[in-house]
Design a protein around this motif. Sequence first.
Motif, PDB file in Angstrom:
ATOM      1  N   GLN A 176      -4.714  -0.702   7.957  1.00  0.00           N
ATOM      2  CA  GLN A 176      -5.243  -2.065   7.983  1.00  0.00           C
ATOM      3  C   GLN A 176      -4.923  -2.805   6.688  1.00  0.00           C
ATOM      4  O   GLN A 176      -4.520  -3.976   6.710  1.00  0.00           O
ATOM      5  N   HIS A 177      -5.087  -2.124   5.574  1.00  0.00           N
ATOM      6  CA  HIS A 177      -4.826  -2.785   4.295  1.00  0.00           C
ATOM      7  C   HIS A 177      -3.329  -2.955   4.045  1.00  0.00           C
ATOM      8  O   HIS A 177      -2.916  -3.911   3.373  1.00  0.00           O
ATOM      9  N   SER A 200     -12.241   1.728   1.046  1.00  0.00           N
ATOM     10  CA  SER A 200     -12.174   0.325   1.460  1.00  0.00           C
ATOM     11  C   SER A 200     -12.493  -0.605   0.298  1.00  0.00           C
ATOM     12  O   SER A 200     -11.845  -1.641   0.108  1.00  0.00           O
ATOM     13  N   ILE A 255       0.870  -1.162   0.000  1.00  0.00           N
ATOM     14  CA  ILE A 255       0.000   0.000   0.000  1.00  0.00           C
ATOM     15  C   ILE A 255       0.911   1.217   0.000  1.00  0.00           C
ATOM     16  O   ILE A 255       1.908   1.266   0.737  1.00  0.00           O
ATOM     17  N   ILE A 272      -7.778   3.027   7.662  1.00  0.00           N
ATOM     18  CA  ILE A 272      -8.101   2.095   6.571  1.00  0.00           C
ATOM     19  C   ILE A 272      -6.831   1.723   5.811  1.00  0.00           C
ATOM     20  O   ILE A 272      -6.591   0.545   5.496  1.00  0.00           O
ATOM     21  N   LEU A 320      -9.551  -0.709  -2.201  1.00  0.00           N
ATOM     22  CA  LEU A 320      -8.432  -1.492  -1.658  1.00  0.00           C
ATOM     23  C   LEU A 320      -8.751  -2.979  -1.646  1.00  0.00           C
ATOM     24  O   LEU A 320      -7.895  -3.818  -1.996  1.00  0.00           O
ATOM     25  N   ASP A 321      -9.963  -3.339  -1.267  1.00  0.00           N
ATOM     26  CA  ASP A 321     -10.360  -4.749  -1.277  1.00  0.00           C
ATOM     27  C   ASP A 321     -10.330  -5.320  -2.689  1.00  0.00           C
ATOM     28  O   ASP A 321      -9.807  -6.415  -2.916  1.00  0.00           O
ATOM     29  N   ASN A 341      -6.737  -5.699  -4.021  1.00  0.00           N
ATOM     30  CA  ASN A 341      -6.069  -6.854  -3.437  1.00  0.00           C
ATOM     31  C   ASN A 341      -6.602  -8.140  -4.054  1.00  0.00           C
ATOM     32  O   ASN A 341      -5.835  -9.040  -4.420  1.00  0.00           O
ATOM     33  N   SER A 342      -7.923  -8.240  -4.190  1.00  0.00           N
ATOM     34  CA  SER A 342      -8.532  -9.439  -4.752  1.00  0.00           C
ATOM     35  C   SER A 342      -8.135  -9.651  -6.204  1.00  0.00           C
ATOM     36  O   SER A 342      -7.941 -10.782  -6.646  1.00  0.00           O
ATOM     37  N   ALA A 374      -2.517  -6.110   5.696  1.00  0.00           N
ATOM     38  CA  ALA A 374      -3.045  -7.249   4.945  1.00  0.00           C
ATOM     39  C   ALA A 374      -2.196  -7.542   3.707  1.00  0.00           C
ATOM     40  O   ALA A 374      -1.881  -8.698   3.413  1.00  0.00           O
ATOM     41  N   MET A 375      -1.809  -6.494   2.975  1.00  0.00           N
ATOM     42  CA  MET A 375      -0.993  -6.690   1.777  1.00  0.00           C
ATOM     43  C   MET A 375       0.384  -7.244   2.133  1.00  0.00           C
ATOM     44  O   MET A 375       0.928  -8.102   1.434  1.00  0.00           O
TER      45      MET A 375
END
Length: 547
Positions: free
Chosen positions: A538-539, A475, A51, A535, A478-479, A482-483, A542-543
Amino acid sequence: MHLLLYFWLLTSICSCLAAASSRTFTKKGNSSFVSSSTDGFSTNGSSLRFIGTNLYWLPTLESNDDIWNVLKNISDTGIKVIRIWAFNDVETIPESGTWFQLVQNGTTTINDGPTGLQKLDTVVQMAEQQGLYVIMSLTNNWNPRPNTTTGNSSSQLLASVTLPRNTLSNDYGGMDLYVRQFALQNHDDFFTNNKILTAFQNYTKQIVLRYVNSPAVFSWELANDARCNSTMPTSATCTTQTITKWHATMAEFIASLDPNHIVSAGTSGFQCADCPKLYPITPTASAAPSPAPGKKRSSVTPLTNEQVTKQRAESRRRNRAAAKRAGTLKEDGVMIRGHWVSTATREVSSSIDSTMDGSSGVDSQDILNIPNIGFGSFQIFPDQDSYGPDDPNLGPVQNKINSGLAWIQQSAQSANAVGKPVVLNGFGLVTQDNLNNFVPFNMTYAPYVSSTAVMAVTNATTNFANSTQQQQGYSSFLDMGNSAGLAGIMQYQWGSTGITQSSAATQLDTTNSSTMGVSPNDGYSIANNTAVQQILKQHAQAMAGDS
């Protein structure tokens, strides 16, 4: 309703994108320089997904403490990559503030002093100390001037610049400055004129060789949002091949100077499936990684206009069905025997808009397939660019978010067909709170600042996101990124409070203090926006875990 649509978008990503998001990145050697391959990015022997954030204004801060504190706040968030302007062109030497290069009357002079490239040195060195990588963008498509015509039309005059230099991202020089100072007329002369090319290559050479051994440099980005059109007129001869050829020339030039760093494109991601290619995809080549034992290899196909049209039509049908179930459907016909009969077409037009027809002069897939380009980019700024026709079943803000989600899918599929990583290098939604600061990239003033308060309020509430919608949109972007297997996702733009310096050449918001300020804001700053910063944090975690 929008949650149902978002769920469908996530679950309907085509098989090639599913393959991209599930791939295992191959570890490279132990080099501290970032490398790219079909598997994505790697450094120090490990894969890298990230990110990131944009802060074009960072080298203009006068205090080194300010630069350090900004970078530390970013690093503490878990962000790994920042994107900055590695250019600051002027037509006359300013009395104060930072400038990197004087472009005047067909000649160029580079400022290597403490108000010049030494400021860029400080940013790169401090970024390395904070564990951050820097994408260095070398020029900008946008550099509007006051009292000049917009595009090819003489009907609209830009208002006078009221903000100090370097407040706005488009006020650092760039392509049109070269064109003006070399006494040429068209924006696309920047891509084709040999004198300008020589001047730009000279500047590029100075920057590249200066940092050729710096592991903090992530990549050399050739230009921000290069395209045929800008504030200056465009010639009739500018095509997608014009822009692609320029990227190929510059990428080869930098590769001849620097064996350590990736060269990247910084385009908005516009596509042109039907345009002639300089670097066509080999039909027999498969960009997808080898499948797991016992599983079939997923097919990887280039994005087509037919696919885009079909996806838009299907999305519209689903949105209509969701609105009908929710009782919010706005019927557009007449009642006959107890049933609504439409008087208007509900299907998406089969025509392709400017994001896909090559009218901007950009074919991102062809650019990405240039051998010396290491990765591609695209951007999401739905308050300025349209990524498809609006769906009448959705409100203005939800249309912006949904078009951005579809744009992510399409961009990921296009890059996956080439077999190189792609980065969302800038995304943003203008909020009602930021509306008075919003200056589009090809303008010099904030168009929504109005003396008529009612008009300003109406525009804000009907067309721009509130804080909750911004958080939902970010959000979702970003979701989805990533997906879809994007190698990196970068918010635009970072904002910082507590800036202690004050320069006549940089606009700081000092509303609440005469000595402490807020970093420049062109309508996208997230200074004091702790919700969005959380946000991103958090991402980022996750990344990093997915790398």
